[in-house]
Design a protein around this motif. Structure first.
Motif, PDB file in Angstrom:
ATOM      1  N   GLY A 113       0.798  -1.220   0.000  1.00 40.69           N
ATOM      2  CA  GLY A 113       0.000   0.000   0.000  1.00 40.69           C
ATOM      3  C   GLY A 113       0.830   1.268   0.000  1.00 40.69           C
ATOM      4  O   GLY A 113       0.384   2.296   0.509  1.00 40.69           O
ATOM      5  N   GLY A 114       2.036   1.195  -0.548  1.00 39.02           N
ATOM      6  CA  GLY A 114       2.902   2.375  -0.553  1.00 39.02           C
ATOM      7  C   GLY A 114       3.503   2.680   0.809  1.00 39.02           C
ATOM      8  O   GLY A 114       3.986   3.785   1.042  1.00 39.02           O
ATOM      9  N   ARG A 115       3.478   1.703   1.708  1.00 36.17           N
ATOM     10  CA  ARG A 115       3.978   1.892   3.075  1.00 36.17           C
ATOM     11  C   ARG A 115       5.256   1.084   3.279  1.00 36.17           C
ATOM     12  O   ARG A 115       5.396  -0.009   2.764  1.00 36.17           O
ATOM     13  CB  ARG A 115       2.916   1.471   4.082  1.00 36.17           C
ATOM     14  N   LEU A 116       6.158   1.656   4.066  1.00 36.01           N
ATOM     15  CA  LEU A 116       7.419   1.010   4.394  1.00 36.01           C
ATOM     16  C   LEU A 116       7.574   0.908   5.903  1.00 36.01           C
ATOM     17  O   LEU A 116       7.321   1.884   6.616  1.00 36.01           O
ATOM     18  CB  LEU A 116       8.601   1.824   3.848  1.00 36.01           C
ATOM     19  N   ALA A 117       7.970  -0.268   6.384  1.00 33.94           N
ATOM     20  CA  ALA A 117       8.354  -0.428   7.787  1.00 33.94           C
ATOM     21  C   ALA A 117       9.849  -0.132   7.845  1.00 33.94           C
ATOM     22  O   ALA A 117      10.635  -0.756   7.132  1.00 33.94           O
ATOM     23  CB  ALA A 117       8.067  -1.837   8.281  1.00 33.94           C
ATOM     24  N   VAL A 118      10.226   0.837   8.662  1.00 33.49           N
ATOM     25  CA  VAL A 118      11.617   1.266   8.744  1.00 33.49           C
ATOM     26  C   VAL A 118      12.066   1.183  10.198  1.00 33.49           C
ATOM     27  O   VAL A 118      11.440   1.777  11.083  1.00 33.49           O
ATOM     28  CB  VAL A 118      11.787   2.714   8.240  1.00 33.49           C
ATOM     29  N   THR A 119      13.125   0.427  10.424  1.00 24.78           N
ATOM     30  CA  THR A 119      13.726   0.403  11.752  1.00 24.78           C
ATOM     31  C   THR A 119      15.138   0.952  11.643  1.00 24.78           C
ATOM     32  O   THR A 119      15.794   0.857  10.603  1.00 24.78           O
ATOM     33  CB  THR A 119      13.782  -1.023  12.348  1.00 24.78           C
ATOM     34  N   ALA A 120      15.581   1.559  12.730  1.00 26.08           N
ATOM     35  CA  ALA A 120      16.943   2.081  12.805  1.00 26.08           C
ATOM     36  C   ALA A 120      17.290   2.226  14.275  1.00 26.08           C
ATOM     37  O   ALA A 120      16.431   2.536  15.110  1.00 26.08           O
ATOM     38  CB  ALA A 120      17.043   3.429  12.104  1.00 26.08           C
ATOM     39  N   ASN A 141       9.329   2.739  12.620  1.00 23.12           N
ATOM     40  CA  ASN A 141       8.505   3.704  11.905  1.00 23.12           C
ATOM     41  C   ASN A 141       7.726   3.067  10.770  1.00 23.12           C
ATOM     42  O   ASN A 141       8.117   2.032  10.242  1.00 23.12           O
ATOM     43  CB  ASN A 141       9.397   4.801  11.304  1.00 23.12           C
ATOM     44  N   VAL A 142       6.655   3.743  10.405  1.00 27.26           N
ATOM     45  CA  VAL A 142       5.942   3.430   9.170  1.00 27.26           C
ATOM     46  C   VAL A 142       5.957   4.701   8.337  1.00 27.26           C
ATOM     47  O   VAL A 142       5.486   5.749   8.783  1.00 27.26           O
ATOM     48  CB  VAL A 142       4.494   2.970   9.434  1.00 27.26           C
ATOM     49  N   LEU A 143       6.550   4.587   7.148  1.00 26.56           N
ATOM     50  CA  LEU A 143       6.605   5.700   6.205  1.00 26.56           C
ATOM     51  C   LEU A 143       5.671   5.428   5.045  1.00 26.56           C
ATOM     52  O   LEU A 143       5.488   4.272   4.643  1.00 26.56           O
ATOM     53  CB  LEU A 143       8.024   5.872   5.642  1.00 26.56           C
ATOM     54  N   VAL A 144       5.105   6.502   4.517  1.00 27.99           N
ATOM     55  CA  VAL A 144       4.363   6.413   3.265  1.00 27.99           C
ATOM     56  C   VAL A 144       5.081   7.285   2.254  1.00 27.99           C
ATOM     57  O   VAL A 144       5.692   8.290   2.609  1.00 27.99           O
ATOM     58  CB  VAL A 144       2.885   6.839   3.427  1.00 27.99           C
ATOM     59  N   GLN A 145       5.022   6.853   1.006  1.00 23.14           N
ATOM     60  CA  GLN A 145       5.603   7.637  -0.072  1.00 23.14           C
ATOM     61  C   GLN A 145       4.495   8.375  -0.782  1.00 23.14           C
ATOM     62  O   GLN A 145       3.506   7.767  -1.194  1.00 23.14           O
ATOM     63  CB  GLN A 145       6.342   6.741  -1.068  1.00 23.14           C
ATOM     64  N   ASP A 146       4.659   9.684  -0.883  1.00 24.12           N
ATOM     65  CA  ASP A 146       3.665  10.517  -1.552  1.00 24.12           C
ATOM     66  C   ASP A 146       4.394  11.414  -2.541  1.00 24.12           C
ATOM     67  O   ASP A 146       5.121  12.322  -2.131  1.00 24.12           O
ATOM     68  CB  ASP A 146       2.902  11.345  -0.526  1.00 24.12           C
ATOM     69  N   GLU A 147       4.213  11.121  -3.831  1.00 24.55           N
ATOM     70  CA  GLU A 147       4.856  11.891  -4.894  1.00 24.55           C
ATOM     71  C   GLU A 147       6.362  12.012  -4.680  1.00 24.55           C
ATOM     72  O   GLU A 147       6.945  13.088  -4.783  1.00 24.55           O
ATOM     73  CB  GLU A 147       4.198  13.266  -5.015  1.00 24.55           C
ATOM     74  N   GLY A 148       6.991  10.894  -4.328  1.00 25.52           N
ATOM     75  CA  GLY A 148       8.436  10.856  -4.168  1.00 25.52           C
ATOM     76  C   GLY A 148       8.947  11.290  -2.812  1.00 25.52           C
ATOM     77  O   GLY A 148      10.123  11.129  -2.515  1.00 25.52           O
ATOM     78  N   ALA A 149       8.091  11.866  -1.978  1.00 28.63           N
ATOM     79  CA  ALA A 149       8.507  12.312  -0.642  1.00 28.63           C
ATOM     80  C   ALA A 149       8.025  11.308   0.399  1.00 28.63           C
ATOM     81  O   ALA A 149       6.968  10.695   0.243  1.00 28.63           O
ATOM     82  CB  ALA A 149       7.937  13.690  -0.338  1.00 28.63           C
ATOM     83  N   PHE A 150       8.799  11.153   1.448  1.00 26.39           N
ATOM     84  CA  PHE A 150       8.397  10.286   2.550  1.00 26.39           C
ATOM     85  C   PHE A 150       7.678  11.110   3.603  1.00 26.39           C
ATOM     86  O   PHE A 150       8.015  12.270   3.850  1.00 26.39           O
ATOM     87  CB  PHE A 150       9.623   9.620   3.196  1.00 26.39           C
ATOM     88  N   ARG A 151       6.695  10.479   4.255  1.00 29.14           N
ATOM     89  CA  ARG A 151       5.988  11.086   5.376  1.00 29.14           C
ATOM     90  C   ARG A 151       5.774  10.002   6.424  1.00 29.14           C
ATOM     91  O   ARG A 151       5.562   8.825   6.092  1.00 29.14           O
ATOM     92  CB  ARG A 151       4.621  11.638   4.957  1.00 29.14           C
ATOM     93  N   TYR A 152       5.786  10.424   7.688  1.00 29.10           N
ATOM     94  CA  TYR A 152       5.545   9.481   8.773  1.00 29.10           C
ATOM     95  C   TYR A 152       4.062   9.230   8.949  1.00 29.10           C
ATOM     96  O   TYR A 152       3.279  10.150   9.101  1.00 29.10           O
ATOM     97  CB  TYR A 152       6.074  10.020  10.108  1.00 29.10           C
ATOM     98  N   GLU A 153       3.708   7.966   8.958  1.00 29.54           N
ATOM     99  CA  GLU A 153       2.397   7.544   9.440  1.00 29.54           C
ATOM    100  C   GLU A 153       2.535   7.255  10.930  1.00 29.54           C
ATOM    101  O   GLU A 153       1.683   7.636  11.719  1.00 29.54           O
ATOM    102  CB  GLU A 153       1.942   6.305   8.677  1.00 29.54           C
ATOM    103  N   ILE A 154       3.639   6.592  11.277  1.00 27.73           N
ATOM    104  CA  ILE A 154       3.980   6.335  12.681  1.00 27.73           C
ATOM    105  C   ILE A 154       5.465   6.590  12.861  1.00 27.73           C
ATOM    106  O   ILE A 154       6.283   6.080  12.094  1.00 27.73           O
ATOM    107  CB  ILE A 154       3.675   4.883  13.105  1.00 27.73           C
ATOM    108  N   ARG A 155       5.795   7.379  13.865  1.00 35.05           N
ATOM    109  CA  ARG A 155       7.194   7.572  14.254  1.00 35.05           C
ATOM    110  C   ARG A 155       7.287   7.133  15.704  1.00 35.05           C
ATOM    111  O   ARG A 155       6.808   7.809  16.604  1.00 35.05           O
ATOM    112  CB  ARG A 155       7.647   9.002  14.115  1.00 35.05           C
ATOM    113  N   LYS A 156       7.854   5.970  15.897  1.00 33.47           N
ATOM    114  CA  LYS A 156       7.899   5.348  17.227  1.00 33.47           C
ATOM    115  C   LYS A 156       9.349   5.205  17.663  1.00 33.47           C
ATOM    116  O   LYS A 156      10.156   4.592  16.966  1.00 33.47           O
ATOM    117  CB  LYS A 156       7.219   3.979  17.178  1.00 33.47           C
TER     118      LYS A 156
END
Length: 174
Positions: A113-120, A141-156
């Motif tokens: 769904g255009g979502r990425l699980a990102v851990t660091a 974190n869960v990031l979504v990509q919107d028109e090439g830009a990343f946005r946080y859905e969840i920043r944990k």
């Protein structure tokens, strides 16, 4: 309604290296925004329904719908936090602390769904009034990509600390 970040990836990244590098760049640029107190710009990294979460140290895998979190902000509360931190009313952060955010071991997994699980892994150093505090943990974190830009859905930010001592509080954005 609070959403829980997915568990960290256990398998190698299933996305192209170029995407992993783009996510790393996003995280590094975010760290710069936080370290330079450009919090209104940082706030723009969130979707309209984005969340910022810091679970309690005794329940790092807690569920935000039923467990106590140190910070559990939806977008509205996050805007209030940012506005407060930038005024003299936030005594714990006036004058502002100096911080340095360090980010390592970035892992990215496509969750559809255009979502990425990102851990660091992260370390945040906070210097203020002769005190030096260190916060260590893992971003989930869960990031979504919107028109090439990343946005946080969840920043944990999950702290690895047993307790908040000697700090006693989290007054900066981790």
């Amino acid at each position: 309604m609070a959403t829980q970040a997915p568990n960290p990836p256990t398998a190698p990244a299933d996305v192209p290296d170029s995407l992993v590098r783009s996510v790393e760049r996003f995280l590094y640029e975010e760290a710069e925004l936080l370290d330079t107190w450009r919090l209104h710009e940082w706030l723009e990294l969130f979707t309209p329904h984005g969340q910022y979460q810091v679970p309690s140290t005794d329940r790092p895998d807690g569920d935000p719908t039923r467990d106590l979190f140190l910070i559990q902000d939806d977008r509205f509360l996050l805007e209030q936090r940012v506005n407060s931190l930038l005024t003299r009313a936030a005594h714990a952060e006036y004058p502002h602390s100096r911080t340095r955010h360090m980010i390592t071991n970035v892992r990215v997994r496509d969750i559809g769904g255009g979502r990425l699980a990102v851990t660091a892994n992260f370390t945040v150093f906070r210097m203020r009034s002769g005190n030096f505090d260190t916060y260590v943990g893992q971003y989930r974190n869960v990031l979504v990509q919107d028109e090439g830009a990343f946005r946080y859905e969840i920043r944990k930010a999950v702290l690895d600390l047993d307790a908040l001592r000697p700090h006693g509080k989290v007054s900066v954005i981790l």
